[in-house]
Design a protein around this motif. Sequence first.
Motif, PDB file in Angstrom:
ATOM      1  N   GLU A 170      14.331  14.727  -2.606  1.00  0.00           N
ATOM      2  CA  GLU A 170      14.730  13.710  -1.498  1.00  0.00           C
ATOM      3  C   GLU A 170      15.188  14.508  -0.260  1.00  0.00           C
ATOM      4  O   GLU A 170      14.924  14.560   1.020  1.00  0.00           O
ATOM      5  N   ALA A 171      16.170  14.212  -0.674  1.00  0.00           N
ATOM      6  CA  ALA A 171      17.242  14.904   0.160  1.00  0.00           C
ATOM      7  C   ALA A 171      16.894  16.319   0.754  1.00  0.00           C
ATOM      8  O   ALA A 171      16.793  17.027   1.969  1.00  0.00           O
ATOM      9  N   ALA A 199      13.791  17.885   0.729  1.00  0.00           N
ATOM     10  CA  ALA A 199      12.080  17.221   1.718  1.00  0.00           C
ATOM     11  C   ALA A 199      12.330  16.944   2.721  1.00  0.00           C
ATOM     12  O   ALA A 199      11.984  17.127   3.985  1.00  0.00           O
ATOM     13  N   SER A 200      14.230  15.226   3.026  1.00  0.00           N
ATOM     14  CA  SER A 200      14.525  15.431   4.201  1.00  0.00           C
ATOM     15  C   SER A 200      15.070  16.096   4.623  1.00  0.00           C
ATOM     16  O   SER A 200      14.584  15.983   6.978  1.00  0.00           O
ATOM     17  N   THR A 201      15.501  17.538   5.065  1.00  0.00           N
ATOM     18  CA  THR A 201      16.247  18.169   5.229  1.00  0.00           C
ATOM     19  C   THR A 201      14.754  19.381   5.386  1.00  0.00           C
ATOM     20  O   THR A 201      15.149  19.980   7.366  1.00  0.00           O
ATOM     21  N   THR A 247      12.083  18.363   6.353  1.00  0.00           N
ATOM     22  CA  THR A 247      10.935  17.616   7.309  1.00  0.00           C
ATOM     23  C   THR A 247      11.911  17.480   8.610  1.00  0.00           C
ATOM     24  O   THR A 247      11.408  18.133  10.034  1.00  0.00           O
ATOM     25  N   HIS A 248      13.360  18.132   8.672  1.00  0.00           N
ATOM     26  CA  HIS A 248      14.188  18.070  10.284  1.00  0.00           C
ATOM     27  C   HIS A 248      13.745  18.925  10.924  1.00  0.00           C
ATOM     28  O   HIS A 248      13.762  19.331  11.453  1.00  0.00           O
ATOM     29  N   ASN A 295      10.352  19.986  11.980  1.00  0.00           N
ATOM     30  CA  ASN A 295      10.315  18.964  13.304  1.00  0.00           C
ATOM     31  C   ASN A 295      10.864  19.504  14.310  1.00  0.00           C
ATOM     32  O   ASN A 295      10.538  19.140  15.806  1.00  0.00           O
ATOM     33  N   GLN A 299       6.586  16.440  -3.376  1.00  0.00           N
ATOM     34  CA  GLN A 299       7.388  15.163  -1.921  1.00  0.00           C
ATOM     35  C   GLN A 299       6.383  15.541  -0.680  1.00  0.00           C
ATOM     36  O   GLN A 299       5.935  16.335  -0.470  1.00  0.00           O
ATOM     37  N   LEU A 313       6.270  16.477   2.669  1.00  0.00           N
ATOM     38  CA  LEU A 313       6.335  17.084   3.851  1.00  0.00           C
ATOM     39  C   LEU A 313       5.653  18.141   4.279  1.00  0.00           C
ATOM     40  O   LEU A 313       4.190  18.819   3.498  1.00  0.00           O
TER      41      LEU A 313
END
Length: 234
Positions: free
Chosen positions: A20-21, A23-25, A27-28, A31, A56, A58
Amino acid sequence: MTTRWHALADPAAQAKALAEAIASTLTHVINEQGRACLAVSGGRSPIALFAALRVQPLRWADVAVTLVDERAVPPEHADSNARLVHEHLLKDAAAAARFFPLVLPTHVHGGSVDVDACVATANDPFQQPDVVVLGMGDDGHTASLFPDAPELADGLDRARAPAYLPVRPPAAPHRRISLNLSALCAARRLFLSISGPVKRTVFDTATQGGTQPALPVSYVIHQREVPLDVYWTA
């Protein structure tokens, strides 16, 4: 930068939280710049992580996946990190990602790998990873920066540009291709995944007393350019 420590209850929780971490990074980064490059490590430890990461949600089509390091073996070899990525990561949602291996079929001749050609191809041009997922051995190596490798000084030399280099670890099978320390420190985010009491002790030792060539991971821990998140489970 501060090293952030994440202790998880079990390997499943570790894999889920780390996926999750990451994937979040990613995505950031996507973007912000429209695409992202993820470099992953091999071995057996990442299999659970890859299974959690590949589902995940993304924009996988905007993700390039490559390797932190690779063994000098043909792509179909059981010890190939590229094979591991194909079998366990590039599935489900992550099948849309683009993969850039370090050993190509053109690098293999009669079952042997031309390591110098692999390095030259990977560095021309060099694609800097945005997100790097590292492991660590009981000897304190990370990527393929082994404490007893004759190329260690070159790999840790911050005066060298970010790149891959050939490594010949005396105590491990196969020659290697590895990111150097400059490349690791040029990433936007570093993740280190470790488990068990032995690696916890090695990590704790590496955090003390500054950088130590006997524990190459200490150079990643003590750098100040890029955030390092450590995910550990017993």
